[in-house]
Design an enzyme around this catalytic site. Sequence first.
Site, PDB file in Angstrom:
ATOM      1  N   HIS A 161       0.819  -1.225   0.000  1.00  0.00           N
ATOM      2  CA  HIS A 161       0.000   0.000   0.000  1.00  0.00           C
ATOM      3  C   HIS A 161       0.850   1.272   0.000  1.00  0.00           C
ATOM      4  CE1 HIS A 161      -3.574  -2.339   0.429  1.00  0.00           C
ATOM      5  NE2 HIS A 161      -3.281  -2.773   1.636  1.00  0.00           N
ATOM      6  N   ASP A 196      -2.841 -10.487  -2.298  1.00  0.00           N
ATOM      7  CA  ASP A 196      -3.429 -10.002  -1.043  1.00  0.00           C
ATOM      8  C   ASP A 196      -4.883  -9.597  -1.331  1.00  0.00           C
ATOM      9  OD1 ASP A 196      -2.259  -8.633   1.774  1.00  0.00           O
ATOM     10  OD2 ASP A 196      -4.045  -7.639   0.954  1.00  0.00           O
ATOM     11  N   HIS A 198      -6.411  -7.101  -0.455  1.00  0.00           N
ATOM     12  CA  HIS A 198      -6.500  -5.662  -0.709  1.00  0.00           C
ATOM     13  C   HIS A 198      -5.648  -5.298  -1.930  1.00  0.00           C
ATOM     14  CE1 HIS A 198      -7.016  -6.249   3.722  1.00  0.00           C
ATOM     15  NE2 HIS A 198      -8.105  -5.582   3.436  1.00  0.00           N
ATOM     16  N   ASP A 285      -4.893 -12.658   3.635  1.00  0.00           N
ATOM     17  CA  ASP A 285      -6.117 -12.097   4.211  1.00  0.00           C
ATOM     18  C   ASP A 285      -7.368 -12.324   3.369  1.00  0.00           C
ATOM     19  OD1 ASP A 285      -4.937 -10.372   2.417  1.00  0.00           O
ATOM     20  OD2 ASP A 285      -4.803  -8.676   3.797  1.00  0.00           O
TER      21      ASP A 285
HETATM   22 ZN   LIG Z   1      -4.247  -6.998   2.845  1.00  0.00          ZN
END
Ligand SMILES: [Zn+2]
Length: 345
Positions: A161, A196, A198, A285
């Site tokens: 991120h 991931d 995200h 996740d």
């Molecule tokens: Zn994540």
Amino acid sequence: MFVAYSDKHLLHAPKQIIFRGRIFDNVEAPARATELAAAARAAGCQLAAPREFGLEPVLSVHTSAYVEFLQTAYARWRAMFGDAGAGPSVVPHASPTRFPARLPQAIQGQVGYFLAGTSAPIEENTWPAIQASADCALEVSSRLLEGMREGYAICRPAGHHAYADVAGGYCYLNNAAIAAEQIARRQGKVAVLDIDVHHGNGTQNIFYRRGDVLFVSIHGDPNEVYPFYSGYADEQGEDDGKDCNLNLPLPKGSKDAGFLEALNVALAAITRFGAPSLVLSLGFDAHEDDPQSEMAVTNQCFYEVGLRIATLGLATAIIQEGGYYIPGLASNLTAFLDGFKAGRT
Ligand SMILES: [Zn+2]
């Protein structure tokens, strides 16, 4: 498999986090990395601390103003507010959001400029943990360039991120991007796959105008899932990077079948791109037990992910990203490694 792991991640341990308007115990805890290291050892991997690569490879991806901020923010924060006036973490209370922003001189303003939200707190010893995490990624990418076929970096804090000059979502330096940059410079091109749950918004942004780095991401639909502001299918790269960015967002709650269907699309794109090496941003996740409950995949899916990626036959740098169901992380990793091993034999 070779594994890079540093105890220095223990230095970064923010206790609490503001989430959904409430203060929670921070799920991004040191136990995540110690669990993964124990599982890697149990799987027969060879763990070693990384060399210290210094700032040069970090600055190939991040701006010097941002890196200096990460190094000095805590001390400047305490100097400005004093022990009685500041909490244990550097956290912004004002950000420039969508408006044209300039970099102010005072720490209060810089905090909002460089930290995207409350999920990337900086504490007294956060910087050495951040740097060791990047060194783990660089240890694996360096060995790959020396001929190693695969390696795993237990990076904590995670990185995907993080933009060139913005931290967010538990991430400060973009470990996968730093590794990918080193590989692209030596081999001419590299593919990055992010699984991931995200979207890897930082990685996408860093390489968005680059034709020598293919970025492919499978993640929860950003209409509903962090990081919300990027990760949509129509983001396909610009300039030299046109068609070198492939986002495969999946509906919230997706299970193994949907995830693996997207994986096949991702792997076909990576094969077409034709780079000799792959950087894998590996998050766990998407698992059904993860506390954020964005998807519902099982360990069988992580086995298949490992198997299919290994079968590509590319030199592979595996970089740890998220995964927050701590009691399940060992079995998540074991499933992935078992699959990867099966795909290499
Ligand atoms: Zn994540």
